[in-house]
Design a protein around this motif. Structure first.
Motif, PDB file in Angstrom:
ATOM      1  N   GLU A 161       0.812  -1.219   0.000  1.00 11.24           N
ATOM      2  CA  GLU A 161       0.000   0.000   0.000  1.00 11.24           C
ATOM      3  C   GLU A 161       0.845   1.269   0.000  1.00 11.24           C
ATOM      4  O   GLU A 161       0.320   2.377  -0.034  1.00 11.24           O
ATOM      5  CB  GLU A 161      -0.927  -0.003   1.220  1.00 11.24           C
ATOM      6  N   GLY A 162       2.181   1.109   0.046  1.00 12.18           N
ATOM      7  CA  GLY A 162       3.063   2.260  -0.063  1.00 12.18           C
ATOM      8  C   GLY A 162       3.433   2.937   1.233  1.00 12.18           C
ATOM      9  O   GLY A 162       4.093   3.978   1.226  1.00 12.18           O
ATOM     10  N   TYR A 163       3.041   2.366   2.364  1.00 12.46           N
ATOM     11  CA  TYR A 163       3.396   2.964   3.647  1.00 12.46           C
ATOM     12  C   TYR A 163       4.824   2.610   4.061  1.00 12.46           C
ATOM     13  O   TYR A 163       5.454   3.345   4.818  1.00 12.46           O
ATOM     14  CB  TYR A 163       2.432   2.489   4.742  1.00 12.46           C
ATOM     15  N   VAL A 164       5.308   1.489   3.573  1.00  9.21           N
ATOM     16  CA  VAL A 164       6.633   1.002   3.947  1.00  9.21           C
ATOM     17  C   VAL A 164       7.481   0.799   2.690  1.00  9.21           C
ATOM     18  O   VAL A 164       6.990   0.310   1.665  1.00  9.21           O
ATOM     19  CB  VAL A 164       6.522  -0.328   4.728  1.00  9.21           C
ATOM     20  N   ILE A 165       8.754   1.175   2.796  1.00 11.16           N
ATOM     21  CA  ILE A 165       9.703   0.962   1.699  1.00 11.16           C
ATOM     22  C   ILE A 165      10.758  -0.024   2.178  1.00 11.16           C
ATOM     23  O   ILE A 165      11.417   0.195   3.199  1.00 11.16           O
ATOM     24  CB  ILE A 165      10.386   2.297   1.297  1.00 11.16           C
ATOM     25  N   GLY A 166      10.903  -1.132   1.434  1.00  6.06           N
ATOM     26  CA  GLY A 166      11.913  -2.124   1.785  1.00  6.06           C
ATOM     27  C   GLY A 166      13.217  -1.848   1.057  1.00  6.06           C
ATOM     28  O   GLY A 166      13.216  -1.583  -0.152  1.00  6.06           O
ATOM     29  N   ARG A 167      14.321  -1.850   1.803  1.00  3.87           N
ATOM     30  CA  ARG A 167      15.630  -1.639   1.197  1.00  3.87           C
ATOM     31  C   ARG A 167      16.456  -2.891   1.428  1.00  3.87           C
ATOM     32  O   ARG A 167      16.816  -3.213   2.570  1.00  3.87           O
ATOM     33  CB  ARG A 167      16.313  -0.406   1.798  1.00  3.87           C
ATOM     34  N   LYS A 168      16.730  -3.585   0.348  1.00  2.00           N
ATOM     35  CA  LYS A 168      17.378  -4.887   0.423  1.00  2.00           C
ATOM     36  C   LYS A 168      18.712  -4.805   1.160  1.00  2.00           C
ATOM     37  O   LYS A 168      19.562  -3.967   0.867  1.00  2.00           O
ATOM     38  CB  LYS A 168      17.615  -5.433  -0.994  1.00  2.00           C
ATOM     39  N   GLY A 169      18.855  -5.686   2.126  1.00  4.77           N
ATOM     40  CA  GLY A 169      20.083  -5.749   2.894  1.00  4.77           C
ATOM     41  C   GLY A 169      20.180  -4.707   3.992  1.00  4.77           C
ATOM     42  O   GLY A 169      21.141  -4.717   4.773  1.00  4.77           O
ATOM     43  N   ILE A 170      19.213  -3.799   4.053  1.00  8.58           N
ATOM     44  CA  ILE A 170      19.261  -2.737   5.073  1.00  8.58           C
ATOM     45  C   ILE A 170      18.087  -2.853   6.043  1.00  8.58           C
ATOM     46  O   ILE A 170      18.253  -2.858   7.252  1.00  8.58           O
ATOM     47  CB  ILE A 170      19.257  -1.331   4.416  1.00  8.58           C
ATOM     48  N   GLY A 171      16.875  -2.969   5.484  1.00  4.19           N
ATOM     49  CA  GLY A 171      15.695  -3.080   6.337  1.00  4.19           C
ATOM     50  C   GLY A 171      14.499  -2.360   5.747  1.00  4.19           C
ATOM     51  O   GLY A 171      14.475  -2.007   4.555  1.00  4.19           O
TER      52      GLY A 171
END
Length: 362
Positions: free
Chosen positions: A68-78
């Motif tokens: 839904e766009g509330y959270v952004i996942g950054r691979k290897g970071i969190g």
């Protein structure tokens, strides 16, 4: 499947849903607290431990929040909050988030009274400006309740008639966080609050009846919080030296008891209607029994009940939701500005009008 198993299954489903919603609300709270910045969200393992839930529940919530766009996942970071979602609601500095709760904190269906109160509070809070959330908490243990409220990330709380357990939770919350808490509908020791002056309303209504020579009123709804109205009502008659019939103070909204009293020929000359009887049952009963509600038996009800029946005749005590909200939000603004709120108490009078057909007389 056995009945017990069905019940347990439903209960597990409800618990899972509430746990899932706690996580969603927590992440939304982080977005607002971040004030347009992107902040890192605790890991799935950390969230599971924080909310005492399984990792699957956390994973489900985080996947949906990401979709839904509330959270952004950054691979290897969190995972991080999406500041764009913050900007959908406001620009510039972050608005405070105000939680509004009712009674036991689990209310999802609002009565006419609560809905009117919520509407006035929301209108005035948003003009501070601030963000409003009608909140719902689930734990009944005061310590867990306080922890759940803290996790919501409110900047202040307005609570309509919190019960004893929730007041204990609020005291723990204030002690730990210091956030402003204002109660409405009633005044409680240790809290800032605004209440309707029900005792004065009962007293004023009784004085009008005494002025008309009415000595045998029925008072419907003789229980908390309407004890205050009953107390004022009785006091006016005591001051006038008129002894009331205690059997005419009905503990519950019992229309059968009222009908029985009238059929027995008890000389009832007034009926003080309980606030929750919005369908004008008393008015309709009088009409069915061919009782003159102008000369024989005066009726009294609140403005909500009178507003749904244009044919109502009698005295109406007007609930000033706007003034209650105005006073409560003024307290709220003081608490947000100064960072600390003294347990000040204010009361709002209930204006009484006489309503007859075709015109209103003040």
């Amino acid at each position: 499947m056995p009945i017990k198993s069905l019940h347990e299954g439903n209960q597990m489903a409800e618990n899972s849903t509430s746990e899932y919603m706690k996580i969603r609300r927590y992440v939304n709270g982080l977005i607002f607290k971040a004030n347009g910045q992107s902040v890192q969200i605790p890991t799935i393992l950390e969230l599971a431990k924080k909310f005492d839930v399984c990792r699957q529940t956390v994973s489900k919530a985080m996947k949906e929040l990401t979709a839904e766009g509330y959270v952004i996942g950054r691979k290897g970071i969190g995972s991080f909050t999406n500041p764009a979602k913050f900007m959908e609601h406001q620009f510039g500095d972050r608005f405070p988030v105000i939680g509004i709760l009712f009674r036991d904190g689990c209310t999802t269906h609002l009565s006419a009274y609560d809905a009117h109160m919520a509407a006035e509070l929301m209108k005035k809070i948003t003009l501070l400006p601030a963000i409003v959330r009608i909140a719902c908490i689930h734990d009944t243990d005061p310590e867990k309740n306080a922890e759940e409220l803290e996790q919501e990330g409110f900047d202040a709380i307005l609570w309509e008639q919190p019960d004893e357990k929730r007041r204990e939770a609020l005291k723990l919350l204030i002690k730990k966080t210091g956030i402003p808490v204002i109660t409405t509908g009633n005044i409680y020791e240790g809290f800032a609050g605004v209440e309707l002056d029900l005792e004065k309303a009962g007293y004023d209504c009784a004085r009008l009846l005494i002025g008309e020579g009415r000595k045998n009123p029925v008072f419907m709804g003789n229980y908390n919080p309407w004890f205050r109205q009953a107390h004022g009502f009785r006091r006016a008659y005591e001051e006038a030296g008129i002894k009331l019939n205690d059997k005419l103070f009905l503990k519950h909204q019992n229309m059968d008891a009222l009908k029985n009293i009238l059929e027995l020929g008890v000389p009832v000359d007034a009926v003080f209607n309980h606030p929750n009887q919005l369908r004008n049952e008393v008015f309709n009963l009088m009409k069915e029994m061919d009782i003159d509600i102008e000369k024989q038996c005066r009726l009294i009800c609140n403005s909500l009940a009178a507003s749904v029946n244009p044919d109502f005749q009698g005295y109406v005590y007007c609930i000033d939701f706007e003034q209650v909200a105005e006073k409560a939000v003024r307290m709220l603004q003081t608490g947000l500005t100064k960072g600390k709120l003294q347990p000040v108490h204010e009361r709002v009078d209930l204006k009484i009008t006489k309503q007859i057909k075709e015109r209103n007389l003040q």
